[in-house]
Design a protein around this motif. Structure first.
Motif, PDB file in Angstrom:
ATOM      1  N   VAL B 193       1.012  -1.172  -0.006  1.00 41.66           N
ATOM      2  CA  VAL B 193      -0.170   0.037   0.012  1.00 41.66           C
ATOM      3  C   VAL B 193       0.862   1.328  -0.041  1.00 41.66           C
ATOM      4  O   VAL B 193       1.869   1.333   0.753  1.00 41.66           O
ATOM      5  CB  VAL B 193      -0.942  -0.008   1.351  1.00 41.66           C
ATOM      6  N   ALA B 195       2.103   4.886   0.719  1.00 44.59           N
ATOM      7  CA  ALA B 195       1.972   5.993   1.523  1.00 44.59           C
ATOM      8  C   ALA B 195       2.794   7.104   1.191  1.00 44.59           C
ATOM      9  O   ALA B 195       2.799   7.621  -0.008  1.00 44.59           O
ATOM     10  CB  ALA B 195       1.886   5.723   3.139  1.00 44.59           C
ATOM     11  N   ALA B 196       3.696   7.548   2.205  1.00 49.31           N
ATOM     12  CA  ALA B 196       4.506   8.588   1.606  1.00 49.31           C
ATOM     13  C   ALA B 196       5.653   8.366   0.552  1.00 49.31           C
ATOM     14  O   ALA B 196       6.400   9.155   0.187  1.00 49.31           O
ATOM     15  CB  ALA B 196       5.279   9.169   2.819  1.00 49.31           C
ATOM     16  N   GLU B 197       6.099   6.707   0.389  1.00 45.94           N
ATOM     17  CA  GLU B 197       7.123   6.341  -0.350  1.00 45.94           C
ATOM     18  C   GLU B 197       6.900   6.652  -1.704  1.00 45.94           C
ATOM     19  O   GLU B 197       8.133   6.892  -2.608  1.00 45.94           O
ATOM     20  CB  GLU B 197       7.475   5.071  -0.131  1.00 45.94           C
ATOM     21  N   GLY B 198       5.596   6.766  -2.442  1.00 42.59           N
ATOM     22  CA  GLY B 198       5.488   6.897  -3.831  1.00 42.59           C
ATOM     23  C   GLY B 198       5.523   5.849  -4.510  1.00 42.59           C
ATOM     24  O   GLY B 198       6.011   4.721  -4.024  1.00 42.59           O
ATOM     25  N   ASN B 201       8.790   3.714  -5.385  1.00 41.21           N
ATOM     26  CA  ASN B 201       9.460   3.043  -4.170  1.00 41.21           C
ATOM     27  C   ASN B 201       8.633   1.588  -4.012  1.00 41.21           C
ATOM     28  O   ASN B 201       9.241   0.660  -3.439  1.00 41.21           O
ATOM     29  CB  ASN B 201       9.574   3.917  -2.836  1.00 41.21           C
ATOM     30  N   ARG B 205       9.905  -2.070  -3.958  1.00 41.54           N
ATOM     31  CA  ARG B 205      10.124  -2.964  -2.693  1.00 41.54           C
ATOM     32  C   ARG B 205       9.414  -4.263  -2.933  1.00 41.54           C
ATOM     33  O   ARG B 205       9.877  -5.417  -2.377  1.00 41.54           O
ATOM     34  CB  ARG B 205       9.048  -2.377  -1.669  1.00 41.54           C
TER      35      ARG B 205
END
Lengths: 293, 293
Positions: B193, B195-198, B201, B205
């Motif tokens: 999911v 969030a802040a990582e874009g 990323n 991952r």
């Protein structure tokens, strides 16, 4: 034999522990032994640590050998079964299917599509049909779970409390998707949601985003919150914290960690609390009812 | 001047583009120019690419110079304002507050706590009080958004369609948390999911978890789904895909990408579609109503 309120012989019952990988199984097995209960370890080949397994009466089983487990568990007079340790979703090539497992396959495959949680519940259902009772860590060794309240020297601020509450709501909201035992929220902003990557990866990611100035909340603001998914079968895969969680939360620049009291594992509480104090972050066990949903 | 249905002089109106960083602003500015509309670029110092800004009539503004923007926009006879490009949450040290901004600060700070989306809506509200109209990319250059339907040579399977539907529901569920424009689901399992990582990323991952055998769905199964958060102000921060998204999705072993039709940006569609065909993954624009909530 002193029967407990269920008419069972309590302490004398032998506990079957089906053991996967990770660092928590040792602490849990020790806690069960400290309570004076006989246990038989069933190490899952390829996941369980041989050093730990061989410290106790034990058998090795492969994934897919449910029939073999049933036979051995009956022979060892086990009635209660506890699953501990992680079983990162195994590649299909690691499976060794015995006949009982093959018969259970349609059910298992249906559950497999439903997520880890449903998969384990299906396996537990099959075990219960064999007269076994699947219990959780909170039943077998409650002292291994996080108590409610502030555990270390540092306390969450009211802003931290608001972030904790929001994260608990977020995790509860994600329950139906069988995902998200952890989230990081800083000053009301959701910085990260855990899915397949695990908590350590989540925290290292936040640390890296901070280095890249893509997370700009000041250091010391923000919480990691870990709680079981709502509706999760609490007998499996409880969230867990250890000293590594503390160190990674500090590296991510967070103010602290909140975990669901009574349903998150803390393998070596005094060590973990000391690590939190050293890292100057708070560590708090919270009631899951304190979310703002 | 040919007045449109709002009684405004349509094509002749000058468009103010407030421009942050990233690779999409150039394509959007070109699309506006192709439509024959005059534009004035307001590059945000530190984020916007000078080469792009200086290709057009332009001014530089610092974050926090809302008053300066108002004066320049009025002088340039702009009525419509378009925000484009990313503004990764800026460190406070990058701010240059002019007097108008300082007067707006209480409102902005309240919104800041609410998340990016509320922050931008608060800024838009302040602009509208000044007689400006904040519009979205779908208004200014609809051809830059993803159309509905299969875009490349490969098609999603029915399993992919089910994963897409689940991901759209997940993203909609996360709306109230101002998070999650993207999710990766494979065979019903939520792998990640955002969030802040874009998005990049997120995909890298998944690729890494696959190398570590922590994601074990077969290669070619799984989708990246991008959609605006429900309730999101569609005038800001639409999800976007480019060739890099395609390459990273392929690296993550996914079967394809689904994006919300009409409200996700595709900067250079033919290039992106060619990249998807080369990578043998599908690319599909989906209606957001096809989720299973």
């Amino acid at each position: 034999m002193r029967p407990d309120e269920f008419g069972r012989a309590a302490a004398e019952d032998t506990l079957a522990i089906i053991c996967g990988g990770g660092s928590f199984p040792a602490a849990i097995a020790e806690a069960v032994v400290r309570r004076g209960r006989r246990l038989v370890m069933f190490g899952i080949r390829g996941w369980a640590d041989p050093k730990l397994i061989e410290r106790h009466t034990h058998h090795w089983i492969a994934l897919g050998q449910i029939g073999r487990f049933f036979r051995l568990a009956h022979a060892e007079r086990c009635r209660d079964v506890l699953f501990i340790g992680s079983l990162l979703r195994p590649p299909i090539t690691q499976l060794r299917l015995d006949w009982t497992t093959i018969k259970l396959m349609p059910r298992i495959l249906r559950a497999f599509r439903g997520g880890d949680d449903q998969l384990l519940s299906a396996v537990a259902g099959a075990m219960e049909e064999q007269g076994l009772r699947v219990i959780g860590i909170a039943d077998a060794a409650p002292e291994i779970t996080v108590p409610e309240g502030v555990l270390g020297r540092y306390e969450p601020s009211s802003r931290d409390r608001a972030d904790i509450s929001r994260a608990l709501t977020l995790i509860a909201t994600l329950g139906p998707f069988d995902v998200g035992q952890a989230a990081v929220i800083a000053n009301n902003h959701v910085l990260g949601v855990e899915a397949a990557e695990g908590t350590d990866n989540l925290l290292l990611r936040i640390a890296e985003l901070r280095l890249q100035a893509r997370v700009t909340t000041p250091p010391g603001v923000g919480v990691l919150v870990k709680a079981p998914k709502r509706g999760q079968d609490r007998r499996f895969d409880l969230p867990a914290i250890g000293t590594q969680t503390i160190e990674n939360a500090a590296r991510a620049g967070l103010g602290g960690i909140a975990v669901a009291a009574g349903s998150a594992i803390i393998a070596d509480a005094s060590k973990v609390i000391a690590a939190a104090d050293r890292a100057k972050i708070f560590l708090v066990g919270v009631s899951e009812d304190t979310h703002d949903g």
